[in-house]
Each structure stands twice: as structure tokens, then as C-alpha cells.
Design a protein around this motif. Structure first.
Motif, mmCIF file in Angstrom:
data_model
loop_
_atom_site.group_PDB
_atom_site.id
_atom_site.type_symbol
_atom_site.label_atom_id
_atom_site.label_comp_id
_atom_site.label_asym_id
_atom_site.label_seq_id
_atom_site.Cartn_x
_atom_site.Cartn_y
_atom_site.Cartn_z
ATOM 1 N N LEU A 17 -30.649 -11.053 35.234
ATOM 2 C CA LEU A 17 -30.781 -10.486 36.571
ATOM 3 C C LEU A 17 -29.479 -9.834 37.047
ATOM 4 N N ALA A 18 -28.382 -10.548 36.921
ATOM 5 C CA ALA A 18 -27.095 -10.030 37.382
ATOM 6 C C ALA A 18 -26.634 -8.838 36.549
ATOM 7 N N SER A 19 -26.884 -8.859 35.252
ATOM 8 C CA SER A 19 -26.490 -7.739 34.398
ATOM 9 C C SER A 19 -27.292 -6.489 34.725
ATOM 10 N N SER A 20 -28.534 -6.664 35.107
ATOM 11 C CA SER A 20 -29.338 -5.515 35.522
ATOM 12 C C SER A 20 -28.697 -4.828 36.720
ATOM 13 N N ALA A 21 -28.198 -5.615 37.652
ATOM 14 C CA ALA A 21 -27.514 -5.055 38.817
ATOM 15 C C ALA A 21 -26.226 -4.349 38.397
ATOM 16 N N LEU A 24 -27.141 -0.990 36.664
ATOM 17 C CA LEU A 24 -27.587 0.000 37.638
ATOM 18 C C LEU A 24 -26.421 0.539 38.466
ATOM 19 N N THR A 25 -25.572 -0.343 38.930
ATOM 20 C CA THR A 25 -24.412 0.070 39.727
ATOM 21 C C THR A 25 -23.492 0.984 38.927
ATOM 22 N N CYS A 26 -23.189 0.591 37.705
ATOM 23 C CA CYS A 26 -22.301 1.389 36.847
ATOM 24 C C CYS A 26 -22.918 2.760 36.572
ATOM 25 N N TRP A 27 -24.200 2.792 36.318
ATOM 26 C CA TRP A 27 -24.878 4.059 36.031
ATOM 27 C C TRP A 27 -24.866 4.968 37.253
ATOM 28 N N GLY A 40 -21.390 -3.190 30.616
ATOM 29 C CA GLY A 40 -22.476 -4.158 30.734
ATOM 30 C C GLY A 40 -22.444 -5.246 29.685
ATOM 31 N N VAL A 41 -22.183 -4.893 28.451
ATOM 32 C CA VAL A 41 -22.158 -5.887 27.363
ATOM 33 C C VAL A 41 -21.008 -6.868 27.557
ATOM 34 N N VAL A 42 -19.823 -6.361 27.825
ATOM 35 C CA VAL A 42 -18.664 -7.238 28.034
ATOM 36 C C VAL A 42 -18.898 -8.138 29.246
ATOM 37 N N ASP A 43 -19.366 -7.551 30.336
ATOM 38 C CA ASP A 43 -19.636 -8.299 31.559
ATOM 39 C C ASP A 43 -20.666 -9.401 31.307
ATOM 40 N N ALA A 44 -21.747 -9.066 30.651
ATOM 41 C CA ALA A 44 -22.825 -10.029 30.414
ATOM 42 C C ALA A 44 -22.359 -11.216 29.574
ATOM 43 N N LEU A 45 -21.664 -10.949 28.492
ATOM 44 C CA LEU A 45 -21.222 -12.038 27.614
ATOM 45 C C LEU A 45 -20.185 -12.927 28.283
#
Length: 71
Positions: A17-21, A24-27, A40-45
Motif C-alpha cells: 500500500l505505501a509503495s503504491s503511494a 504514484l507520487t514519484c511518477w 520505489g524498489v529501494v524504498d520498498a525493501l
């Protein structure tokens, strides 16, 4: 299910859920999909593991639990 597995499952579902946000924000800000994927990948992990250990620390803590029978 053990508490450890439950905490891990909560970590994964929250991270989705948080990574989706984050994606989207980064895009919306950059418009560049390569930035979205990299960030997104670095943030999620990173945040998946941080959340899991944060949850485990709270599980071991008695903070805010009060005493049984206390008013």
C-alpha cells in the motif's frame, strides 16, 4: 500463525500500500518511470525491513499496556 509470521504479513501488506503511494507520487513529480522504479524498489525493501523490526520491538515492549487491574 506465530506472531513473527503475522508481523511479517502486516509488513508486506502495508509495504504494498505505501509503495503504491510512493510510486504514484514519484511518477507525478518526475514523469520518469526509470526514477519511479529505482526509488520505489529501494524504498520498498528498506521500509519493509524497518517496519518489521519496529513491529517486533513494540511487541516486546510493555509501553502503554498498563497493569492488570489498574485504573
Amino acid at each position: 500463525m506465530t506472531q513473527e509470521k503475522r508481523h511479517f504479513a502486516k509488513s508486506v501488506t502495508w509495504r504494498i500500500l505505501a509503495s503504491s503511494a510512493t510510486f504514484l507520487t514519484c511518477w507525478l513529480i518526475t514523469g520518469k518511470i526509470e526514477y519511479v522504479v529505482s526509488i520505489g524498489v529501494v524504498d520498498a525493501l528498506l521500509k519493509l525491513f524497518l517496519y518489521y523490526f519496529h513491529e517486533r520491538l513494540w511487541y516486546k515492549s510493555n509501553y502503554g499496556m498498563g497493569k492488570v487491574g489498574a485504573k
